[in-house]
Write an enzyme that holds these catalytic residues in place. Structure first.
Site, PDB file in Angstrom:
ATOM      1  N   HIS A 126       0.837  -1.211   0.000  1.00  8.59           N
ATOM      2  CA  HIS A 126       0.000   0.000   0.000  1.00  8.59           C
ATOM      3  C   HIS A 126       0.873   1.262   0.000  1.00  8.59           C
ATOM      4  O   HIS A 126       0.680   2.164  -0.813  1.00  8.59           O
ATOM      5  CB  HIS A 126      -0.945   0.019   1.202  1.00  8.59           C
ATOM      6  CG  HIS A 126      -1.549   1.377   1.414  1.00  8.59           C
ATOM      7  ND1 HIS A 126      -2.618   1.840   0.685  1.00  8.59           N
ATOM      8  CD2 HIS A 126      -1.185   2.390   2.227  1.00  8.59           C
ATOM      9  CE1 HIS A 126      -2.879   3.085   1.049  1.00  8.59           C
ATOM     10  NE2 HIS A 126      -2.030   3.451   1.986  1.00  8.59           N
ATOM     11  N   HIS A 131       1.435   5.016  -2.747  1.00  2.85           N
ATOM     12  CA  HIS A 131       1.753   6.432  -2.522  1.00  2.85           C
ATOM     13  C   HIS A 131       2.940   6.970  -3.300  1.00  2.85           C
ATOM     14  O   HIS A 131       2.992   8.166  -3.586  1.00  2.85           O
ATOM     15  CB  HIS A 131       2.062   6.669  -1.030  1.00  2.85           C
ATOM     16  CG  HIS A 131       0.858   6.621  -0.144  1.00  2.85           C
ATOM     17  ND1 HIS A 131      -0.019   7.678  -0.024  1.00  2.85           N
ATOM     18  CD2 HIS A 131       0.377   5.656   0.683  1.00  2.85           C
ATOM     19  CE1 HIS A 131      -0.978   7.363   0.839  1.00  2.85           C
ATOM     20  NE2 HIS A 131      -0.773   6.141   1.280  1.00  2.85           N
ATOM     21  N   GLU A 172      -5.671   9.351  -0.056  1.00  3.67           N
ATOM     22  CA  GLU A 172      -6.016   7.924   0.013  1.00  3.67           C
ATOM     23  C   GLU A 172      -7.105   7.508  -0.973  1.00  3.67           C
ATOM     24  O   GLU A 172      -7.009   6.448  -1.581  1.00  3.67           O
ATOM     25  CB  GLU A 172      -6.457   7.545   1.437  1.00  3.67           C
ATOM     26  CG  GLU A 172      -5.359   7.647   2.486  1.00  3.67           C
ATOM     27  CD  GLU A 172      -4.222   6.630   2.326  1.00  3.67           C
ATOM     28  OE1 GLU A 172      -4.306   5.727   1.472  1.00  3.67           O
ATOM     29  OE2 GLU A 172      -3.225   6.767   3.065  1.00  3.67           O
ATOM     30  N   SER A 191      -3.958   0.780  -4.669  1.00  3.26           N
ATOM     31  CA  SER A 191      -3.296  -0.403  -4.117  1.00  3.26           C
ATOM     32  C   SER A 191      -4.294  -1.518  -3.830  1.00  3.26           C
ATOM     33  O   SER A 191      -3.922  -2.558  -3.307  1.00  3.26           O
ATOM     34  CB  SER A 191      -2.517  -0.035  -2.847  1.00  3.26           C
ATOM     35  OG  SER A 191      -3.390   0.441  -1.844  1.00  3.26           O
TER      36      SER A 191
HETATM   37  N1  HBI Z   1       1.360   6.663  10.083  1.00  3.04           N
HETATM   38  N2  HBI Z   1       2.709   5.104   9.062  1.00  3.04           N
HETATM   39  C1  HBI Z   1       1.687   5.950   9.003  1.00  3.04           C
HETATM   40  N3  HBI Z   1       0.985   6.085   7.838  1.00  3.04           N
HETATM   41  C2  HBI Z   1      -0.071   6.941   7.747  1.00  3.04           C
HETATM   42  O1  HBI Z   1      -0.679   7.063   6.662  1.00  3.04           O
HETATM   43  C3  HBI Z   1      -0.432   7.700   8.876  1.00  3.04           C
HETATM   44  C4  HBI Z   1       0.321   7.531  10.055  1.00  3.04           C
HETATM   45  N4  HBI Z   1      -0.011   8.232  11.145  1.00  3.04           N
HETATM   46  C5  HBI Z   1      -1.087   9.207  11.137  1.00  3.04           C
HETATM   47  C6  HBI Z   1      -1.832   9.268   9.866  1.00  3.04           C
HETATM   48  N5  HBI Z   1      -1.493   8.562   8.842  1.00  3.04           N
HETATM   49  C7  HBI Z   1      -3.062  10.093   9.698  1.00  3.04           C
HETATM   50  O2  HBI Z   1      -3.904   9.856  10.782  1.00  3.04           O
HETATM   51  C8  HBI Z   1      -2.830  11.597   9.476  1.00  3.04           C
HETATM   52  O3  HBI Z   1      -3.139  11.924   8.128  1.00  3.04           O
HETATM   53  C9  HBI Z   1      -3.711  12.462  10.301  1.00  3.04           C
HETATM   54 FE    FE Z   2      -1.946   5.308   2.790  1.00  2.00          FE
END
Ligand code: HBI
Ligand code: FE
Length: 287
Positions: A126, A131, A172, A191
Site C-alpha cells: 500500500h 503512494h 487515500e 493499491s
Molecule cells: N502513520 N505510518 C503511518 N501512515 C499513515 O498514513 C499515517 C500515520 N499516522 C497518522 C496518519 N497517517 C493520519 O492519521 C494523518 O493523516 C492524520
Molecule cells: Fe496510505
C-alpha cells in the site's frame, strides 16, 4: 487510528527503522510480485497518467519488494522526496513532520497471503505502490509537503480530524476528472484490486466535486469501500484550494457545523454521480 505513542524498540526518535531489504524472504518478494501483477494489469486505463509515469521513472516494474535505497536515488533526483521505513502507524505529529520535510513514511512489512485484499494497517505494498509513484509528480509532491506543514499548524489548533479527512478523501481515496471521464489517484484505491474497480465503475458510491470545507466535514469509513469519493479537477487545483488559502475561516465553520454523515449527498454538492448505496446497504450499513 491505532498507533501507540510509545517509541517501538529499535526505532529512532523520529520513529524510523532500517528497511533491512536483504532480510525479506522469497515468499515476501513473491507476495509483492503477485500484488503488483494484479494492479499493473488493471491500472493503465484507470489511473491518472502521472501515476504510470512515476512507476516508469522509479523502475517499479522490477520484480520483488523495492529496495528503498535504490528507489530513493531516483525519487530524490525527481522531486527531492525520500522514503523512510517505520514499524507501522506513527503519531500524527511525527507523520506531519516527515511529510513537511519531504519524507514519506512506509511500513517495511508485507501482508500475509490470508490478507491479500484487506488490511487496516498499511503495509509496504500500500505505502510504496500506492503512494510513491505520484511523489514523482512535482505538483503532487508539493501538495504532500503542504499537507504535512498544514498538519503541524492544525495540530496546534486542534484541527487534526479535519486534516485527516482531507488526507483520506484526497491522498487515500481521491478521484480526478479527465475530460468526461474520472481517473484514480488515491493510494488506498490504486493499491486495492477491488476498490480500483468499485471506485470508478460501481453505481453504489457517490462521486462528488471536491470542496475543501465539505471534505473537512465529511466522516469516512475505514472498514470497507467508501460510500463517497471526491473528484478534483487537477493536482494544480487541489494545491491552489489547500496550500494557497487561509484555512482559518474554514476551520471556524468546520468547528461549528455538524459533521456530514458517510454516504450523504447535500443540495450544494456538485454531483458527478449520485450513488445508489446498494453495495453499502447490502453490506449492513445504515446511513
Ligand atoms: N502513520 N505510518 C503511518 N501512515 C499513515 O498514513 C499515517 C500515520 N499516522 C497518522 C496518519 N497517517 C493520519 O492519521 C494523518 O493523516 C492524520
Ligand atoms: Fe496510505
Amino acid at each position: 487510528m491505532g498507533s501507540t505513542d510509545f517509541l517501538p524498540p529499535g526505532a529512532a526518535p523520529d520513529w524510523t527503522i532500517p528497511q533491512e531489504w536483504a532480510s525479506y524472504t522469497g515468499e515476501e518478494h513473491e507476495m509483492w510480485d503477485r500484488l503488483f501483477a494484479r494492479q499493473a494489469e488493471m491500472l493503465p486505463t484507470r489511473v491518472v497518467p502521472a501515476f504510470m509515469e512515476g512507476l516508469d521513472v522509479l523502475r517499479m516494474s522490477k520484480p520483488g519488494i523495492p529496495d528503498f535505497e535504490e528507489l530513493n536515488e531516483r525519487l530524490h533526483r525527481a522531486t527531492g522526496w525520500q522514503i523512510v521505513a517505520v514499524p507501522g502507524l506513527v503519531p500524527d505529529e511525527i507523520f506531519f513532520e516527515h511529510l513537511a520535510n519531504r519524507r514519506f513514511v512506509a511500513g517495511r512489512f508485507i501482508r500475509p497471503a490470508e490478507q491479500l485484499d484487506y488490511l487496516q494497517e498499511p503495509d509496504i505494498f500500500h505505502d510504496v505502490l500506492g503512494h510513491v509513484p505520484l511523489l514523482v509528480h512535482p505538483v503532487f509532491a508539493d501538495y504532500m509537503q503542504a499537507y504535512g506543514q498544514g498538519g503541524l499548524r492544525a495540530a496546534k489548533l486542534g484541527m487534526i480530524e479535519a486534516l485527516a479527512r482531507l488526507y483520506w478523501y484526497t491522498v487515500e481515496f481521491g478521484l480526478v476528472r479527465d475530460g468526461d471521464d474520472l481517473k484514480l489517484y488515491g493510494a488506498g484505491i490504486v493499491s486495492s484490486y477491488g476498490e480500483s474497480l468499485f471506485a470508478l465503475d460501481d453505481p453504489s458510491p457517490n462521486r462528488i466535486g471536491f470542496d475543501l470545507e465539505r471534505v473537512m466535514r465529511s466522516r469516512y469509513r475505514i472498514d470497507d469501500y467508501q460510500q463517497s469519493y471526491f473528484v478534483i479537477e487537477s493536482f494544480e487545483d487541489l494545491l491552489r484550494q489547500t496550500r494557497d488559502v487561509d484555512l482559518g475561516p474554514i476551520y471556524e465553520r468546520v468547528r461549528e457545523l455538524e459533521p456530514i454523515e458517510v454516504g450523504a449527498l447535500l443540495p450544494t454538492d456538485r454531483v458527478f454521480h449520485a450513488g445508489t448505496q446498494g453495495y453499502a446497504r447490502a453490506n449492513g450499513v445504515t446511513s
